[in-house]
Design a protein around this motif. Structure first.
Motif, PDB file in Angstrom:
ATOM      1  N   ILE B  53       0.865  -1.176   0.000  1.00  9.90           N
ATOM      2  CA  ILE B  53       0.000   0.000   0.000  1.00  9.90           C
ATOM      3  C   ILE B  53       0.905   1.231   0.000  1.00  9.90           C
ATOM      4  N   ALA B  54       0.824   2.006  -1.088  1.00 15.46           N
ATOM      5  CA  ALA B  54       1.673   3.202  -1.196  1.00 15.46           C
ATOM      6  C   ALA B  54       0.768   4.431  -1.215  1.00 15.46           C
ATOM      7  N   LYS B  55       0.941   5.295  -0.235  1.00 13.70           N
ATOM      8  CA  LYS B  55       0.059   6.467  -0.144  1.00 13.70           C
ATOM      9  C   LYS B  55       0.742   7.714  -0.703  1.00 13.70           C
ATOM     10  N   LYS B  56      -0.082   8.683  -1.053  1.00 10.32           N
ATOM     11  CA  LYS B  56       0.432   9.878  -1.734  1.00 10.32           C
ATOM     12  C   LYS B  56       1.395  10.694  -0.885  1.00 10.32           C
ATOM     13  N   ASP B  57       1.419  10.421   0.436  1.00 11.35           N
ATOM     14  CA  ASP B  57       2.364  11.182   1.251  1.00 11.35           C
ATOM     15  C   ASP B  57       3.813  10.686   1.134  1.00 11.35           C
ATOM     16  N   LEU B  58       4.033   9.624   0.376  1.00 11.17           N
ATOM     17  CA  LEU B  58       5.427   9.215   0.107  1.00 11.17           C
ATOM     18  C   LEU B  58       6.071  10.315  -0.743  1.00 11.17           C
ATOM     19  N   SER B  59       7.327  10.654  -0.435  1.00 11.28           N
ATOM     20  CA  SER B  59       7.954  11.804  -1.080  1.00 11.28           C
ATOM     21  C   SER B  59       8.059  11.623  -2.600  1.00 11.28           C
ATOM     22  N   ASN B  60       8.238  10.389  -3.038  1.00 16.09           N
ATOM     23  CA  ASN B  60       8.375  10.157  -4.485  1.00 16.09           C
ATOM     24  C   ASN B  60       7.093   9.569  -5.101  1.00 16.09           C
ATOM     25  N   TYR B  61       5.934   9.838  -4.443  1.00 14.80           N
ATOM     26  CA  TYR B  61       4.686   9.246  -4.944  1.00 14.80           C
ATOM     27  C   TYR B  61       4.404   9.653  -6.391  1.00 14.80           C
ATOM     28  N   LYS B  62       4.475  10.939  -6.641  1.00 17.33           N
ATOM     29  CA  LYS B  62       4.161  11.396  -8.004  1.00 17.33           C
ATOM     30  C   LYS B  62       5.287  11.081  -8.984  1.00 17.33           C
ATOM     31  N   SER B  63       6.511  11.325  -8.546  1.00 20.40           N
ATOM     32  CA  SER B  63       7.644  11.179  -9.474  1.00 20.40           C
ATOM     33  C   SER B  63       7.921   9.703  -9.799  1.00 20.40           C
ATOM     34  N   ASP B  64       7.699   8.814  -8.862  1.00 19.79           N
ATOM     35  CA  ASP B  64       8.067   7.413  -9.084  1.00 19.79           C
ATOM     36  C   ASP B  64       6.874   6.454  -9.034  1.00 19.79           C
ATOM     37  N   ILE B  65       6.157   6.453  -7.934  1.00 20.89           N
ATOM     38  CA  ILE B  65       5.134   5.417  -7.710  1.00 20.89           C
ATOM     39  C   ILE B  65       4.073   5.432  -8.822  1.00 20.89           C
ATOM     40  N   LEU B  66       3.627   6.606  -9.190  1.00 22.67           N
ATOM     41  CA  LEU B  66       2.599   6.674 -10.245  1.00 22.67           C
ATOM     42  C   LEU B  66       3.139   6.203 -11.595  1.00 22.67           C
ATOM     43  N   ARG B  67       4.450   6.234 -11.752  1.00 18.33           N
ATOM     44  CA  ARG B  67       5.064   5.821 -13.023  1.00 18.33           C
ATOM     45  C   ARG B  67       5.421   4.335 -13.079  1.00 18.33           C
ATOM     46  N   LEU B  68       5.317   3.649 -11.944  1.00 19.46           N
ATOM     47  CA  LEU B  68       5.714   2.225 -11.906  1.00 19.46           C
ATOM     48  C   LEU B  68       4.921   1.392 -12.906  1.00 19.46           C
ATOM     49  N   THR B  69       5.631   0.509 -13.601  1.00 24.54           N
ATOM     50  CA  THR B  69       4.939  -0.438 -14.495  1.00 24.54           C
ATOM     51  C   THR B  69       5.373  -1.850 -14.138  1.00 24.54           C
ATOM     52  N   SER B  70       4.675  -2.799 -14.705  1.00 24.12           N
ATOM     53  CA  SER B  70       4.978  -4.207 -14.468  1.00 24.12           C
ATOM     54  C   SER B  70       6.439  -4.509 -14.836  1.00 24.12           C
ATOM     55  N   GLY B  71       7.176  -5.113 -13.919  1.00 25.02           N
ATOM     56  CA  GLY B  71       8.563  -5.483 -14.194  1.00 25.02           C
ATOM     57  C   GLY B  71       9.598  -4.596 -13.522  1.00 25.02           C
ATOM     58  N   CYS B  72       9.170  -3.414 -13.050  1.00 26.61           N
ATOM     59  CA  CYS B  72      10.128  -2.543 -12.360  1.00 26.61           C
ATOM     60  C   CYS B  72      10.616  -3.215 -11.079  1.00 26.61           C
ATOM     61  N   SER B  73      11.865  -2.952 -10.720  1.00 27.56           N
ATOM     62  CA  SER B  73      12.391  -3.536  -9.480  1.00 27.56           C
ATOM     63  C   SER B  73      12.361  -2.485  -8.379  1.00 27.56           C
ATOM     64  N   VAL B  74      12.016  -2.921  -7.190  1.00 25.12           N
ATOM     65  CA  VAL B  74      11.809  -1.982  -6.080  1.00 25.12           C
ATOM     66  C   VAL B  74      12.376  -2.507  -4.763  1.00 25.12           C
ATOM     67  N   LYS B  75      12.795  -1.574  -3.939  1.00 24.55           N
ATOM     68  CA  LYS B  75      13.173  -1.856  -2.552  1.00 24.55           C
ATOM     69  C   LYS B  75      12.170  -1.120  -1.683  1.00 24.55           C
ATOM     70  N   ILE B  76      11.503  -1.834  -0.782  1.00 26.66           N
ATOM     71  CA  ILE B  76      10.412  -1.215  -0.019  1.00 26.66           C
ATOM     72  C   ILE B  76      10.604  -1.436   1.478  1.00 26.66           C
ATOM     73  N   PHE B  77      10.469  -0.375   2.218  1.00 26.78           N
ATOM     74  CA  PHE B  77      10.432  -0.464   3.680  1.00 26.78           C
ATOM     75  C   PHE B  77       8.987  -0.217   4.101  1.00 26.78           C
TER      76      PHE B  77
END
Lengths: 466, 466
Positions: B53-77
């Motif tokens: 669950i990624a909420k809009k208050d993440l600092s990179n929500y607009k720049s990164d999260i909204l751009r994520l597509t299938s296959g991208c690799s991620v590190k999540i805390f």
């Protein structure tokens, strides 16, 4: 009645005084004047034999038992009793001995009970597992092999069979074996008088693999923790005691791992293998220690107890330059360490297992990750005293632009690596891995210096017998 | 903080509400209008993904999260919380998401989230493990592989690496791959204008092995219970869904064993493999059942619950002759069963896994033990419904005179078998063994009919890509 293995008797899984059946081969036999023969029988399940007491009242005592020689195969029914000399040992008092196979012309039997040199035994690869020494090596090799799989599987690694036949040369160097179904008398040529590989089985040039690393990287980049464990090949004309044309290698690849992660994993892997061998093959190790007059157990325990010493490549060069030893090759920064340098560091200077880190990019493979200094790559070699390099690993270059410049710098054919580059184009991840040559490890563990003694049917230049 | 595998979260080895780090790839992503993104992340440790669950208050929500597509690799805390919809499932509420690798040009990404056919995926051997289906196959293959080793090791078998490069053709038939370092443009000839193999790497003609059996017989004749498990090769131009040029085979060899012993062992081996797969990969099996619309679990359980039906070759011929089906080939005693015959017996007549025993000597290999009738050999093939032969085994001819006459009868070159004959000259023992093709077994277990889908990088006629 089901037959039992000798190890089950030795480990006391079989109750005493029970009638049992064993099958095996005669190691030695001694006849007493009182009409009793003592026949030592082994079955390969462990180093130890069981002593069989055969009395003259057996119906075939004269016709068979007295004629038994080393190597004959036998089926024996009998009762287990404690030895009068040593109550911890069981002997088998035979009620029936059936000879299954005789030795034709015992005087000419290549594996007679007298001592043989390892060199002599190499000419009898098919018979040498009958000796104690090759039996011990076989059991130790098995435990090493099983522990690699167990250790990795418990940690969530997935075995991936990388291909043996390949159209790619991983290292971009090293002589490879060709694989073909061409009739060598009629190699097909095309219009330009070049070899027409389209007519070969695979429709292109194919080789035996030198490493499965690039292939399993593709699986690490989707399953995270993977390994391949299979045969690899080098067509080098090195006729030394350290080189084989065909040898087994375990290669491990881990997504999201950095250099220190794989160094730790490699150390833990070796440590666990040594613990398991000490636990499961102690009798074989004690036998090898005596036979070869060497210290194995202490060496393995020392590795387990003592952490790896980490040495930067730069520091290694400094030590080697400043030492008083005269090396055949004069070192300077940027040069690869030869085995005399490695041996000095691990055997004499540190007197320990060590790992050397961060080598100059020029002497390492194209796929290794460039460090921030732009001069070195995140590579690590683990050295063991007395044997040298046993493990080589690195972070892999996960940045497409850096990978491309290394492919160019190393003058590799760009189009061969399109699929490998895809792993960086699509969801690239930091990942690292290492390779461990199994025969060299077996050689270290058993103390057998010639690598041809630790693989059943060794292949090397001018030698593919059997 | 150490990262955790998704399987450890799914299997609840990680405590809830603990801050965790995961690394993986985006399977799918959905953005809600409320400024929340639901990102399904997998890491290959199991079939299941975890919902992040990624909420809009993440600092990179607009720049990164909204751009994520299938296959991208991620590190999540993030923090694990029970799903509101299903309290048995944990979701990861992200506190930080770092994108490790983007998908270049997502529109062209070969493994986009839409469905792909298996045939299409075969062109992307390096990327297809990213799909659920090939991920499932990989995990099942791993469990099968590990269970072969575990099962045999527990029973006291010793793994023996038989050579890949060989100067011997085991079966005395079948097209083999040549291994050479000759320059194909300048094949050296001797005085008689024949190819001068002395100048080749091994000093003789060498091939890729078709079987390690003869080699491990020598180890069985000293260590009693052994097996080899490695790649084997056939240079046959069979471009079918059942054939590979390179495939993995486990071959087992047991001294003092008779035909019924190995049939029982083979059944128990398969049974244990199936139990382990059902136990360890149930989610993968359920997924494959749905995806392929087939029944796997019932099939595997049926094998475990129901003993093998034993059928004499003579009886098999009688049944096939008297049945009403018109076969392409008209059968008579002495002929080999083709796959249509085998399928009739297992799929239609017995509707079960069966073993056919005691075949005519003419259609079997030279090393199989002649029965008392002097017409048949003690051989056994195990057939599974829907797939046909999966295991072939036999007693080995342990009598030198019989072996010699078979070598003559099959027109093999006597001198090639000198070392093999030594095993009969010196302490010969009854022994038996069998071989199991691993890819065919994986194909059976996963229900994937094309064998190219169950090996990572398939090799077949005109295909050695990657």
């Amino acid at each position: 009645m089901k037959s039992v293995s000798i190890i089950d008797i030795i480990e006391k899984k079989i109750f005493k005084k029970k009638l049992v059946e064993i099958n095996g081969w005669v190691r030695t036999k001694r006849n007493s004047k009182l009409g009793i023969s003592f026949v030592d029988v082994y079955d390969g399940s462990c180093l130890q034999h069981i002593q069989v007491i055969a009395k003259k009242d057996l119906s075939n005592y004269k016709s068979d038992i007295l004629r038994l020689t080393s190597g004959c195969s036998v089926k024996i029914f009998g009762v287990l009793k404690k030895s009068l000399k040593n109550s911890k040992i069981y002997e088998l008092h035979a009620t029936c001995i059936k000879v299954l196979g005789w030795i034709k012309d015992p005087g000419k039997y290549p594996i007679s009970s007298k001592p043989h040199t390892l060199e002599y035994l190499r000419s009898f690869s098919h018979l040498r597992p009958r000796t104690n020494i090759i039996g011990s090596v076989s059991r130790i090799r098995n435990i090493i092999f099983q522990e690699v799989h167990n250790f990795l599987n418990k940690k969530g690694f997935i075995w991936v069979p990388s291909p043996i036949i390949t159209s790619l040369n991983t290292e971009g160097s090293g002589e490879m074996f060709k694989v073909s179904t061409f009739d060598f008398k009629k190699i097909p040529l095309n219009k330009n008088k070049l070899i027409n590989y389209r007519k070969d089985f695979f429709g292109k040039r194919t080789f035996l693999t030198v490493s499965g690393q690039l292939h399993i990287e593709s699986y690490a980049c989707s399953l995270s923790k993977v390994y391949t464990f299979g045969p690899t090949f080098r067509a080098e004309n090195s006729n030394t005691s350290r080189h084989l044309a065909e040898f087994w290698m375990v290669e491990i690849e881990i997504a999201f791992a950095k250099l220190n992660d794989i160094i730790l994993l490699a150390y833990n892997l070796l440590s666990n293998i040594f613990k398991k061998v000490l636990n499961k093959c102690l009798n074989d190790l004690i036998f090898l220690e005596k036979k070869l007059n060497i210290n194995i157990i202490k060496k393995l325990k020392n590795f387990i107890e003592k952490k790896l010493i980490e040495v930067e490549y730069c520091e290694a060069i400094r030590i080697l330059k400043n030492c008083e030893k005269n090396f055949r090759i004069q070192l300077k920064w940027g040069m690869d360490l030869s085995s005399e340098h490695e041996r000095y560091l691990s055997d004499l200077y540190y007197k320990s297992h060590i790992v050397i880190k961060n080598y100059p990019k020029e002497i390492k493979a194209f796929y290794m990750r460039l460090n921030k200094d732009k001069k070195t790559v995140a590579a690590a070699d683990i050295l063991l005293p007395g044997i040298g390099e046993i493990i080589g690993g690195s972070e892999r270059e996960d940045r497409l632009e850096y990978l491309d410049s290394m492919i160019k710098e190393k003058r590799l054919i760009h189009k061969n690596y399109e699929w490998y580059r895809d792993l960086r184009k699509y969801g690239t991840v930091p990942h690292s891995g290492f390779g461990l040559g199994i025969e060299r490890l077996i050689s270290y563990v058993t103390g057998l210096k010639n690598i041809r003694d630790v693989i059943p049917f060794p292949r090397s230049s001018k030698n593919a017998s059997f």
